[in-house]
Design an enzyme around this catalytic site. Structure first.
Site, mmCIF file in Angstrom:
data_model
loop_
_atom_site.group_PDB
_atom_site.id
_atom_site.type_symbol
_atom_site.label_atom_id
_atom_site.label_comp_id
_atom_site.label_asym_id
_atom_site.label_seq_id
_atom_site.Cartn_x
_atom_site.Cartn_y
_atom_site.Cartn_z
ATOM 1 N N PHE A 98 -4.697 2.322 -1.886
ATOM 2 C CA PHE A 98 -3.487 2.428 -2.698
ATOM 3 C C PHE A 98 -3.775 3.222 -3.972
ATOM 4 O O PHE A 98 -4.725 2.916 -4.703
ATOM 5 C CB PHE A 98 -3.012 1.015 -3.044
ATOM 6 C CG PHE A 98 -1.741 0.936 -3.835
ATOM 7 C CD1 PHE A 98 -0.551 1.421 -3.325
ATOM 8 C CD2 PHE A 98 -1.738 0.339 -5.089
ATOM 9 C CE1 PHE A 98 0.636 1.325 -4.051
ATOM 10 C CE2 PHE A 98 -0.563 0.232 -5.821
ATOM 11 C CZ PHE A 98 0.619 0.730 -5.292
ATOM 12 N N SER A 141 -9.948 -0.961 0.958
ATOM 13 C CA SER A 141 -8.975 -1.649 0.118
ATOM 14 C C SER A 141 -7.640 -1.833 0.850
ATOM 15 O O SER A 141 -7.611 -2.465 1.909
ATOM 16 C CB SER A 141 -8.804 -0.877 -1.197
ATOM 17 O OG SER A 141 -8.135 -1.658 -2.151
ATOM 18 N N MET A 142 -6.538 -1.271 0.349
ATOM 19 C CA MET A 142 -5.281 -1.338 1.090
ATOM 20 C C MET A 142 -5.434 -0.707 2.463
ATOM 21 O O MET A 142 -4.803 -1.141 3.432
ATOM 22 C CB MET A 142 -4.151 -0.642 0.337
ATOM 23 C CG MET A 142 -2.823 -0.638 1.109
ATOM 24 S SD MET A 142 -1.543 0.419 0.396
ATOM 25 C CE MET A 142 -2.114 2.056 0.909
ATOM 26 N N ASP A 189 -16.891 -6.366 -7.481
ATOM 27 C CA ASP A 189 -15.691 -5.568 -7.242
ATOM 28 C C ASP A 189 -14.675 -5.944 -8.306
ATOM 29 O O ASP A 189 -14.270 -7.098 -8.409
ATOM 30 C CB ASP A 189 -15.148 -5.871 -5.837
ATOM 31 C CG ASP A 189 -13.979 -4.989 -5.422
ATOM 32 O OD1 ASP A 189 -13.199 -4.561 -6.307
ATOM 33 O OD2 ASP A 189 -13.827 -4.739 -4.218
ATOM 34 N N HIS A 212 -15.897 -1.353 -6.295
ATOM 35 C CA HIS A 212 -14.821 -1.351 -5.306
ATOM 36 C C HIS A 212 -14.843 -0.140 -4.378
ATOM 37 O O HIS A 212 -14.765 -0.277 -3.154
ATOM 38 C CB HIS A 212 -13.463 -1.423 -6.021
ATOM 39 C CG HIS A 212 -12.304 -1.499 -5.071
ATOM 40 N ND1 HIS A 212 -12.120 -2.546 -4.201
ATOM 41 C CD2 HIS A 212 -11.264 -0.634 -4.849
ATOM 42 C CE1 HIS A 212 -11.023 -2.333 -3.478
ATOM 43 N NE2 HIS A 212 -10.494 -1.192 -3.857
#
Length: 265
Positions: free
Chosen positions: A25, A93-94, A194, A224
């Site tokens: 994202f 992530s997303m 993260d 992250h």
């Protein structure tokens, strides 16, 4: 709007085993390109699309939602499935949530799932205010470039549009409900340090999926965006080994495949 330099999607026509990579994202394919190039160099067919609203300016993301982002990777998966014998899905992530939903909805059409610091919810008190706050405040500070490695930067927006964040929150809720439908082998790689996605998200995913074949790898030296961080090579090795175990003969030695291509659009 013209694409930011480095935000172009990546495609490589390799062998009959394919990998679909999903970026995060407010990010872009730049964060996943080294991983994509590594897989392409091992003879795999690779697709790393640019998600709608990304790679230009944050205002463009404001008018998109999870349906747009998911539709893009769903289309890419169907294209890969038409010309490949096996397809693996992966995400950061997303992008990890997108990959997990692809696995949940497409079943046997997905041979395995690889996720790095996958996100499962929007955290913080402000998350509960998003339904109202998004109509009052257009954007908040960005989340890009959480990287331990000096100098390296992620190509991502410096602002997070709240309309899109609200849609993301709804998407995470949807994916969470669908996690029990994920039965494929799962490789989950996460960073204990993260600053964007807490360990609780990975723990929740591992507790909800129905996969019998699960491997968890800790990325001790990365934050992250681990695909650009100190543990990038570990991610590359673990994912290559994962694919090689599940698709014997699919992974070739470097230098035997065709060159990858980047495409604007």
């Amino acid at each position: 709007m013209p694409l930011l330099p480095g935000a172009e999607p990546f495609r490589h026509e390799g062998g009959e085993t394919a990998v679909l990579l999903c970026h995060g994202f407010t990010g872009s394919p730049q964060s996943m390109r080294p991983w994509a190039e590594h897989l392409a160099g091992r003879g795999l067919t690779v697709s790393l699309p640019l998600l709608p609203g990304h790679g230009t300016r944050w205002e463009d993301l404001r008018v998109t939602g999870w349906q747009d982002w998911y539709a893009e990777v769903d289309r890419e998966l169907r294209l890969l499935r038409d010309r490949s014998t096996r397809v693996f899905v992966a995400g950061l992530s997303m992008g990890g949530a997108l990959a997990l939903r692809l696995a949940a909805r497409h079943g046997d059409a997905v041979s395995g799932v690889m996720v790095v610091n996958p996100a499962n919810r929007v955290h913080g008190v402000a998350a509960h205010a998003l339904p109202v706050l998004r109509h009052l405040v257009p954007a908040t500070k960005g989340i890009a470039s959480d990287i331990a490695k000096p100098v390296i930067r992620e190509l991502g927006y410096d602002r997070v549009p709240l309309h899109a964040a609200h849609s993301l929150r709804n998407f995470f809720r949807l994916v969470d409900r669908e996690l029990p439908q994920v039965t494929q082998p799962l490789l989950l790689m996460r960073s204990p340090q993260d600053h964007v996605v807490p360990p609780a998200d990975s723990a929740r995913i591992l507790s909800r999926v129905s996969s019998a074949d699960v491997t968890e790898v800790l990325l001790e030296q990365s934050y992250h965006v681990a695909t650009l961080d100190h543990d990038a090579e570990l991610i590359f090795r673990e994912s290559t080994a994962f694919i090689g175990r599940l698709a014997p003969g699919a992974v070739r030695e470097p230098g035997l495949g065709k060159e990858g291509t980047t495409a604007g659009g």
